[in-house]
Scaffold this active site. Structure first.
Site, PDB file in Angstrom:
ATOM      1  CB  CYS A 117      -0.995  -0.025   1.156  1.00  0.00           C
ATOM      2  SG  CYS A 117      -2.334   1.194   0.956  1.00  0.00           S
ATOM      3  CG  HIS A 203      -3.546  -3.056   3.337  1.00  0.00           C
ATOM      4  ND1 HIS A 203      -2.478  -2.625   4.087  1.00  0.00           N
ATOM      5  CD2 HIS A 203      -4.125  -1.941   2.824  1.00  0.00           C
ATOM      6  CE1 HIS A 203      -2.404  -1.310   4.046  1.00  0.00           C
ATOM      7  NE2 HIS A 203      -3.389  -0.859   3.278  1.00  0.00           N
ATOM      8  CD  GLU A 205      -1.010  -5.309   5.667  1.00  0.00           C
ATOM      9  OE1 GLU A 205      -1.003  -4.075   5.809  1.00  0.00           O
ATOM     10  OE2 GLU A 205      -1.035  -5.865   4.539  1.00  0.00           O
TER      11      GLU A 205
END
Length: 256
Positions: A117, A203, A205
């Site tokens: 990002c 993202h 994560e």
């Protein structure tokens, strides 16, 4: 015969923001979020040359709050630049220093670079691509990314579903990188150069709990109006391919 043990992959996570309270309570910092992601990816990979515990060694560098402290390239194998609420194109000292450090890593060392990002955009900026506010607006929660042929090869799927949370973008691919994918809102969804860099605008994560906290907070502070809030919340619980991206990151770090 004595077998030489493989040294652990030394990954320096450059933390560019502080998580919201619930996420911080569970993971402490975004470095902890990425450590969980990559160790989970290593377990899923199940490769004999990458033990999920002893094969990965993490260090965390809060470059937003401590901009004078960066890892020595001699001591690491890779940097991972996290997301952030800040603008990657901002002319502020800590962001400018991060861009300069990333450019130096890419041009003067063999340290590999992962960007996510904001981190993806910092890599783009370090490579002299234009970075700025996306005229097409926000991309948030789980969205589809249409993969290029190289993207399909690296991720092992035909289409990527990934959490997004951005309204900034890299406007075009810098020279010397391969395109990984695109979406209707954002053309540059990922960049790759063998043994050098790998990035995603999305993202991997994030999970539904992290995303729900961010969407709730941005609604409460007026960043998302009621219509946007309803749209994004409708996609928070959808399945996503964060674990697939994690495995691709690790394969990139292990490329001979």
């Amino acid at each position: 015969m004595n077998l030489k043990l493989q040294r652990a992959l030394r990954i320096a996570v450059l933390e560019c923001d502080t998580p919201l309270p619930e996420t911080k309570k569970r993971f402490e910092g975004y470095g902890g979020v990425f450590e969980f992601l990559l160790r989970s990816g290593a377990k899923a990979l199940n490769r004999p040359d990458l033990d999920p515990e002893s094969g990965l060694e993490f260090s965390f560098w809060q470059v937003e709050l401590n901009p004078d402290k960066y890892p020595d390239p001699e001591d690491i194998d890779a940097i991972l630049i996290t997301g952030s609420k800040h603008d990657s194109f901002a002319d502020t000292p800590w962001i400018n220093k991060l861009v300069d450090y990333t450019a130096k890593i890419l041009s003067e060392t063999n340290v590999r670079v992962i960007g996510v990002c904001f981190g993806h955009q910092i890599v783009g900026r370090a490579l002299k691509a234009k970075v700025g506010r996306n005229p097409d607006g926000w991309e948030a929660a789980v969205n589809d990314v249409q993969l290029s042929e190289k993207g399909k090869e690296l991720f092992g799927v035909d289409k990527l579903r990934i959490h997004q949370m951005h309204r900034d973008c890299v406007f075009y691919y810098p020279e010397g990188v391969e395109e990984l994918g695109s979406s209707p809102v954002c053309k540059v969804q990922g960049m790759y150069s063998p043994r050098r860099l790998m990035t995603t605008q999305g993202h991997p994560e994030f999970n539904k709990e992290i995303m729900r906290e961010i969407v709730d907070t941005r609604h409460a502070t007026g960043i998302f109006d009621d219509k946007a809030y309803k749209e994004h919340m409708g996609k928070v619980d959808q399945p996503h391919d964060g674990l697939i991206v994690s495995q691709a990151f690790l394969k990139f770090l292990l490329e001979p």
